[in-house]
Design a protein around this motif. Sequence first.
Motif, PDB file in Angstrom:
ATOM      1  N   HIS A 177      59.953  70.879  46.863  1.00  0.00           N
ATOM      2  CA  HIS A 177      60.922  71.794  47.990  1.00  0.00           C
ATOM      3  C   HIS A 177      59.828  73.093  49.102  1.00  0.00           C
ATOM      4  CE1 HIS A 177      63.728  74.557  50.014  1.00  0.00           C
ATOM      5  NE2 HIS A 177      62.961  75.710  49.139  1.00  0.00           N
ATOM      6  N   LEU A 178      59.131  73.592  47.589  1.00  0.00           N
ATOM      7  CA  LEU A 178      58.304  74.825  48.975  1.00  0.00           C
ATOM      8  C   LEU A 178      56.625  74.551  49.296  1.00  0.00           C
ATOM      9  CD1 LEU A 178      58.414  77.510  45.227  1.00  0.00           C
ATOM     10  CD2 LEU A 178      58.826  77.567  47.454  1.00  0.00           C
ATOM     11  N   LEU A 179      56.487  73.061  48.260  1.00  0.00           N
ATOM     12  CA  LEU A 179      55.470  72.164  49.380  1.00  0.00           C
ATOM     13  C   LEU A 179      55.706  71.774  50.645  1.00  0.00           C
ATOM     14  CD1 LEU A 179      53.769  70.485  45.895  1.00  0.00           C
ATOM     15  CD2 LEU A 179      52.588  72.198  47.551  1.00  0.00           C
ATOM     16  N   GLY A 180      57.219  71.095  50.526  1.00  0.00           N
ATOM     17  CA  GLY A 180      57.538  70.436  51.789  1.00  0.00           C
ATOM     18  C   GLY A 180      57.778  71.425  52.485  1.00  0.00           C
ATOM     19  N   LEU A 181      57.536  72.638  52.610  1.00  0.00           N
ATOM     20  CA  LEU A 181      58.107  74.154  53.308  1.00  0.00           C
ATOM     21  C   LEU A 181      56.781  74.120  54.127  1.00  0.00           C
ATOM     22  CD1 LEU A 181      60.804  75.848  51.754  1.00  0.00           C
ATOM     23  CD2 LEU A 181      60.790  74.529  53.670  1.00  0.00           C
ATOM     24  N   GLY A 182      55.757  73.956  53.055  1.00  0.00           N
ATOM     25  CA  GLY A 182      54.271  74.224  53.826  1.00  0.00           C
ATOM     26  C   GLY A 182      53.665  75.135  52.777  1.00  0.00           C
ATOM     27  N   HIS A 183      54.033  75.718  51.863  1.00  0.00           N
ATOM     28  CA  HIS A 183      53.356  76.466  51.131  1.00  0.00           C
ATOM     29  C   HIS A 183      52.428  76.499  50.277  1.00  0.00           C
ATOM     30  CE1 HIS A 183      56.788  80.071  52.133  1.00  0.00           C
ATOM     31  NE2 HIS A 183      57.256  78.467  51.844  1.00  0.00           N
ATOM     32  N   ARG A 184      51.386  77.000  50.530  1.00  0.00           N
ATOM     33  CA  ARG A 184      50.555  76.319  49.558  1.00  0.00           C
ATOM     34  C   ARG A 184      49.725  77.399  48.716  1.00  0.00           C
ATOM     35  NH1 ARG A 184      52.350  72.571  51.089  1.00  0.00           N
ATOM     36  NH2 ARG A 184      51.677  70.635  52.550  1.00  0.00           N
ATOM     37  N   ARG A 185      49.562  78.567  48.796  1.00  0.00           N
ATOM     38  CA  ARG A 185      49.668  79.144  48.244  1.00  0.00           C
ATOM     39  C   ARG A 185      50.419  80.423  47.564  1.00  0.00           C
ATOM     40  NH1 ARG A 185      47.575  81.248  52.972  1.00  0.00           N
ATOM     41  NH2 ARG A 185      48.670  83.711  53.057  1.00  0.00           N
ATOM     42  N   PHE A 186      50.524  80.625  45.840  1.00  0.00           N
ATOM     43  CA  PHE A 186      51.504  80.835  44.861  1.00  0.00           C
ATOM     44  C   PHE A 186      51.106  81.311  43.530  1.00  0.00           C
ATOM     45  CE2 PHE A 186      52.058  75.977  46.386  1.00  0.00           C
ATOM     46  CZ  PHE A 186      53.618  76.331  46.696  1.00  0.00           C
ATOM     47  N   LEU A 187      52.478  82.818  44.185  1.00  0.00           N
ATOM     48  CA  LEU A 187      52.662  83.115  42.236  1.00  0.00           C
ATOM     49  C   LEU A 187      53.480  82.874  41.421  1.00  0.00           C
ATOM     50  CD1 LEU A 187      51.288  85.786  41.210  1.00  0.00           C
ATOM     51  CD2 LEU A 187      52.993  87.239  42.322  1.00  0.00           C
ATOM     52  N   HIS A 188      52.957  82.639  40.534  1.00  0.00           N
ATOM     53  CA  HIS A 188      53.644  81.890  38.893  1.00  0.00           C
ATOM     54  C   HIS A 188      53.966  83.516  38.162  1.00  0.00           C
ATOM     55  CE1 HIS A 188      54.972  80.137  35.577  1.00  0.00           C
ATOM     56  NE2 HIS A 188      56.165  80.077  35.689  1.00  0.00           N
ATOM     57  N   LEU A 189      55.827  83.306  38.338  1.00  0.00           N
ATOM     58  CA  LEU A 189      55.848  85.160  37.790  1.00  0.00           C
ATOM     59  C   LEU A 189      56.033  84.733  36.149  1.00  0.00           C
ATOM     60  CD1 LEU A 189      55.435  87.646  37.681  1.00  0.00           C
ATOM     61  CD2 LEU A 189      58.611  88.220  39.071  1.00  0.00           C
ATOM     62  N   ALA A 190      55.703  84.508  35.190  1.00  0.00           N
ATOM     63  CA  ALA A 190      56.081  84.275  34.042  1.00  0.00           C
ATOM     64  C   ALA A 190      56.702  84.810  32.791  1.00  0.00           C
ATOM     65  CB  ALA A 190      54.320  83.271  34.005  1.00  0.00           C
ATOM     66  N   ALA A 191      57.177  83.781  32.221  1.00  0.00           N
ATOM     67  CA  ALA A 191      57.663  85.549  30.858  1.00  0.00           C
ATOM     68  C   ALA A 191      57.103  85.301  30.545  1.00  0.00           C
ATOM     69  CB  ALA A 191      59.162  84.333  30.677  1.00  0.00           C
ATOM     70  N   ASP A 192      57.117  86.337  29.863  1.00  0.00           N
ATOM     71  CA  ASP A 192      55.407  86.584  28.603  1.00  0.00           C
ATOM     72  C   ASP A 192      56.494  86.095  27.413  1.00  0.00           C
ATOM     73  OD1 ASP A 192      53.513  87.401  27.325  1.00  0.00           O
ATOM     74  OD2 ASP A 192      53.862  89.734  27.796  1.00  0.00           O
ATOM     75  N   ILE A 193      56.716  85.297  27.055  1.00  0.00           N
ATOM     76  CA  ILE A 193      57.198  84.877  25.726  1.00  0.00           C
ATOM     77  C   ILE A 193      56.316  83.398  25.314  1.00  0.00           C
ATOM     78  CG2 ILE A 193      59.458  83.803  24.624  1.00  0.00           C
ATOM     79  CD1 ILE A 193      60.848  85.116  26.628  1.00  0.00           C
TER      80      ILE A 193
END
Length: 338
Positions: A177-193
């Motif tokens: 979905h995000l790639l289809g919108l044209g996004h190429r710079r991502f931040l993954h906010l990951a659970a610290d578990i």
Amino acid sequence: MARGSTRPTSRDVAQAAGVSQAAVSLVLGDKWRGRVSTATAERVRRAAQDLGYRPNLAARNLRLGHTRTVLLVVPALTTEFFAGVYTGAARVAAEHGFGVVLYPSPAGIGPARDPFASARAALDGVIASSMAADALTAIRGDQLPLVMLDSDPDGSPGAAATVNLDIADGVRQLADHLLGLGHRRFLHLAADIASWTFEVRARELATRLAAVPGTEVRTARAPITIDGARAAAEAALAGPGPRPTALVCDDDKLAAGAYKAARRLGLRVPDDLSVTGLDDLALATALDPELTTVRLDAELFGERGMHALLAVLEGREPDGGDIPVELVVRGSTAVPSH
């Protein structure tokens, strides 16, 4: 026995039917064939019905070695997701004459403090989330049937079955979905578990993004709290280098923290930063704009977990296949502005 008197006992049934209490126990326990006559069995059943006799199921189950009780081990109920898991499991359990005892880990995430110490003899089986898996070390010697939720199917020692949501597919849907919108710079906010389900999210996101040239992804870890997520997202978004245009959060609570971080930095969602979650909690539609996320059917998850345990208890093979998930697109994602 006069109406309104004390509850009838097996002795009352025996006296009414003119048989011994042992015969009553055999008939009402459906173990009479070959031991008492059909006429006697019918007489006992009629006497029990006329008296309104109901057996003491607790005592009977203890004699049989089965209490028809299942333990559900989950993280502390800090979101409605695990409440939904309990609801689904309890509904299926009730349909089959079982009860479900809920044991949330006291620390919220991680090991529970031996929930089995006083209950080993009173359980028929266990359903446990991988996020509270450390609690299970206490029962490995007891051979209780165990079904794991959100757990590695190839790496769950002692588990008779695993039941999983198709988290990997959910992450792929989000990434596409995000790639289809044209996004190429991502931040993954990951659970610290340290949990299999979060490892899957990180792996699938990295794999999917790596397949598209020109993409980059950074990772920031945070506890699953709104304040913890805000602090981690704010630090990552304010860091050096080109700012990410899309923030992929491991769950909806982390996304709520990301919204707060964006506001503190003067960023607008989704104009300056698209944000996604995963769970589709009630929180997702309380946020403004409403959150794009992946819907996980918690009650169906609990139902499938209980069905799997019932199959194990009955010596059947549980149904296979992961539970499908659904991307829900709302107002928090848009075409990147830069």
